[in-house]
Scaffold this active site. Sequence first.
Site, short mmCIF file in Angstrom:
data_model
loop_
_atom_site.label_atom_id
_atom_site.label_comp_id
_atom_site.label_asym_id
_atom_site.label_seq_id
_atom_site.Cartn_x
_atom_site.Cartn_y
_atom_site.Cartn_z
N HIS A 183 30.56 -32.07 -29.28
CA HIS A 183 29.86 -30.78 -29.20
C HIS A 183 30.65 -29.69 -28.49
O HIS A 183 30.08 -28.66 -28.15
CB HIS A 183 28.49 -30.94 -28.53
CG HIS A 183 27.64 -32.02 -29.09
ND1 HIS A 183 27.38 -32.11 -30.44
CD2 HIS A 183 27.00 -33.07 -28.50
CE1 HIS A 183 26.60 -33.16 -30.65
NE2 HIS A 183 26.37 -33.76 -29.49
N GLU B 296 25.15 -30.49 -35.42
CA GLU B 296 24.04 -30.61 -34.47
C GLU B 296 24.41 -30.05 -33.10
O GLU B 296 25.58 -29.89 -32.76
CB GLU B 296 23.65 -32.08 -34.31
CG GLU B 296 23.06 -32.70 -35.55
CD GLU B 296 22.54 -34.10 -35.30
OE1 GLU B 296 22.45 -34.51 -34.13
OE2 GLU B 296 22.22 -34.79 -36.29
N ASP B 297 23.38 -29.82 -32.31
CA ASP B 297 23.50 -29.41 -30.91
C ASP B 297 24.31 -28.13 -30.75
O ASP B 297 25.18 -28.01 -29.88
CB ASP B 297 24.11 -30.53 -30.07
CG ASP B 297 23.19 -31.75 -29.99
OD1 ASP B 297 22.08 -31.68 -30.54
OD2 ASP B 297 23.58 -32.75 -29.39
N GLY C 95 30.31 -39.10 -33.94
CA GLY C 95 29.50 -39.39 -32.76
C GLY C 95 28.68 -40.64 -33.00
O GLY C 95 27.53 -40.56 -33.46
#
Length: 879
Positions: free
Chosen positions: A758, A783-784, A689
């Site tokens: 994600h 993450e997320d 990302g």
Amino acid sequence: MEKPAGYYEGINVHLLDQVPVTAGRILEIGCGAGALGACVKERMPGVVYHGLELDPEAASSAATRLDRVFVGSIESDLLSQVEAGYDCVVFGDVLEHLYDPLTALRRVRPLLQPGGIVLCSVPNAQHHSVLASLLSGDFQYQDAGLLDRTHVRFFTYASFIKLMLDAGLVPEIVDATIWDPAPEFSVALKATLTPLRQDPVRGAFYFSAYQYIFRGRLNPGYDDCESPAFPISFIVPTNDPRVLGDNFLSSAIFRQPHPHQVILLENQTSAGAALANGVRQAVHDFVVYAHQDVYLPDRWDRQFTRRVLQARQSLPDAGVFGVYGVTLRDGEGVHHGLVMDRHWARQCGGPLPVVVESLDEMLIGFWKAGFPGVNPELGYHFYGTDLVCAYREQGECAVAVEALCFHNSGLGFAVDQAFHDSAQRLVRSQWRKFLPLATSCVVLTAEGAVLFDREDRSSDTTMRDTTMDAMADAAGRFQETVVALDDRDDLQGLLEWLQSQPHDPGEMLATAVELLTRRRMRTAYILAMILANQGCCNPVIGLALGAGGVLFGNPMEEQRGLACLRASQESLPLNDAQRELFRGPLVASVIHELLGLALPEAGTERVARILALARAVVETGARKERVSEGGAGGGGYGGGDSGDTGAILLDYFENHAHRMIHKWMHYFEIYERHFSRFRGKPVSLLEFGVYHGGSLQMWKHYFGPEARIYGVDVDPRCVELGEENIQILIADQEDRESLRAIKRALPRFDIIIDDGGHTMTQQIVTIEEMYAHLNDGGLYLIEDLHTSYMPAYGGGYRHPESFIEYAKHWIDALHAWHSQSEALTVDARTRSVFGLHYYDSVLVIEKRVIDKPDHFMSGVPSFPLNPDEQVIYDQNRSR
């Protein structure tokens, strides 16, 4: 009867909002002057909207607004003139005016095309205003409203569900108009629920619901059961005549001639005893054991017996049948079936029939000749699983079939000591060889019962339960509700309300501050306890927990509060409100209040604990002041004195002229907590990302000139963002071959960060391919993770394919050294995962070589050792 002016012009906005925007053809029964239809046509210009209206004058007005209006009553044969193929049929406050609402609902079924729905708004006769009139002995009809003079039928949520089921519809409550009772009346109403064995949280909703909006879809099994049912002997243990009369005995299949036998059994010591006694009295070959709170709608017996015979044809070994069952998959229970449970429809699993390893005990059917019996020592728990195991022992299987009924349970699922005792008896029985076993609420293992959330074990086809939304609307402003309950000293009511629905943590924290300001420490403690249980750590929470622990004499909560305060000393600076809280007189007043409560008892130990709490609070305020006034620098590569507060990265994020970065603010503390040991070293980092490239520059700044930073993105434009020590690669996270090409081209990494697309597939594929390419001693950070709760990313709460559910298996793998089950064995994860650190939206995995853990004893025993301890102690001394 003449209606007031404007009666036919009203619009029910709750009903309007539920009209599906995808509907092409709509029919409204009782369309009035066409006001609702006109609004729908304004929202959906292409829709064809027809109406049926009894009042000629109102129908004339409607004809100017709608595409076509039929004049007459639905209780006549008028609908025989109406062409079928509607996507939605609307009953807006109509059915309560009809002598035969059941026939009305049945008449519109043929007008619906497959996938069509019926929308109904109905007044709630359980509303507190009606109850108040009844309790005061002055029940009066009114010109309009719940007690409209023209109402000839009255409904509650349960009675209307039964009505829709009898009409061949699958119902659900999709909205409600809320009008709360006065607080003192609400308390009185809630008290009436206890002797009625009703859930107080749901009861509060039913008392507040002025009107329900129901949606019904066609029950396909209703039309597929024209042949008569074969005779059944029903066995029903009972301990409550009201529940029995309102549900099982009022079932539609018994309100007409039928061939069945009903065996009612009182004072039964266990389900096993009830089954044994009932089977002895049964006159028919086929037996159904049912709960007294089960309602069997019209044609249910035809549908159930037909499905049983069909299942026997496709599954010759089928021996026991139910409408809801469970199988075990990946260590968890997967539900199968369709049933109305309280006020929502639960449709789970795939097509039926399906073989299951446990049946929900509300309804179980079998042939009397092959009945193997049930262990009476289980009481009224797990007897469905016991019965299924007994059939398995005979070489027969359990099958869930489709026959929709209503389990009108007043109370929610509760676990008592008898439940645990029954679980232990079952896992130690002859069925131990079948473990692990999934039941409707737990997974039984050799160690006992592992609970899961019964209400959420349904598939994406589960009907939406809107009760919590309605209750949140009824609650009003959060702080006002909490303070009102505190004013009444109703801590139990407060707990029930807080646990009944999600609340915003920020609102909870602000309310805790307000309560501390007023020296209302008990209620502040309850809020802090719930926040802490959710993983929140904040100095205010620490103060409230510590104070509550002292107040209630709970040393564990005291220690948790102290730990929270100490942890907060190393976190980001306090905001202005929190800083003022810890600088001002509030803390002194709280401590003074606690001392005032403790000193009359002359409890020196308690006073010492209060002073320890005061010292921690003062140190928290002092530490915060130093940090906030500039003690944590942001430069250099040697570490600095900021610890793991996130200050260095946060300083870069807020003050440097870098490319754009998008991060949740609490991530910075997580980064520095885990990444600080790599600063100033030749670290190799890979981030999925790239976005605008800002985070790659941040890593380069943070780790120093020896760091090698790699970014991966699917957008080819990102190649332009490479610079010295930053290399960009183009690859698709979902493409395993692309990821393998990265591993072939690049050396192993010390840190891998997944901040890519994600989606569930991306996160799972990436960790499965890239974790092995992480160095020992390295970190893998995802993450997320909140996207695991979002359907748009392939997630959803407890969705079996979400990353959160996938990651839970890593927790199992971490502990596989200790597993006593063949289903959980040591694998590569067990031998390489040192720690799994979960934060809000983040998981950090620490990788290193892990040997099988061992334990030792040191020192001299203070008391005699038991034999097992003695063996370990002797082994230790011989080393």
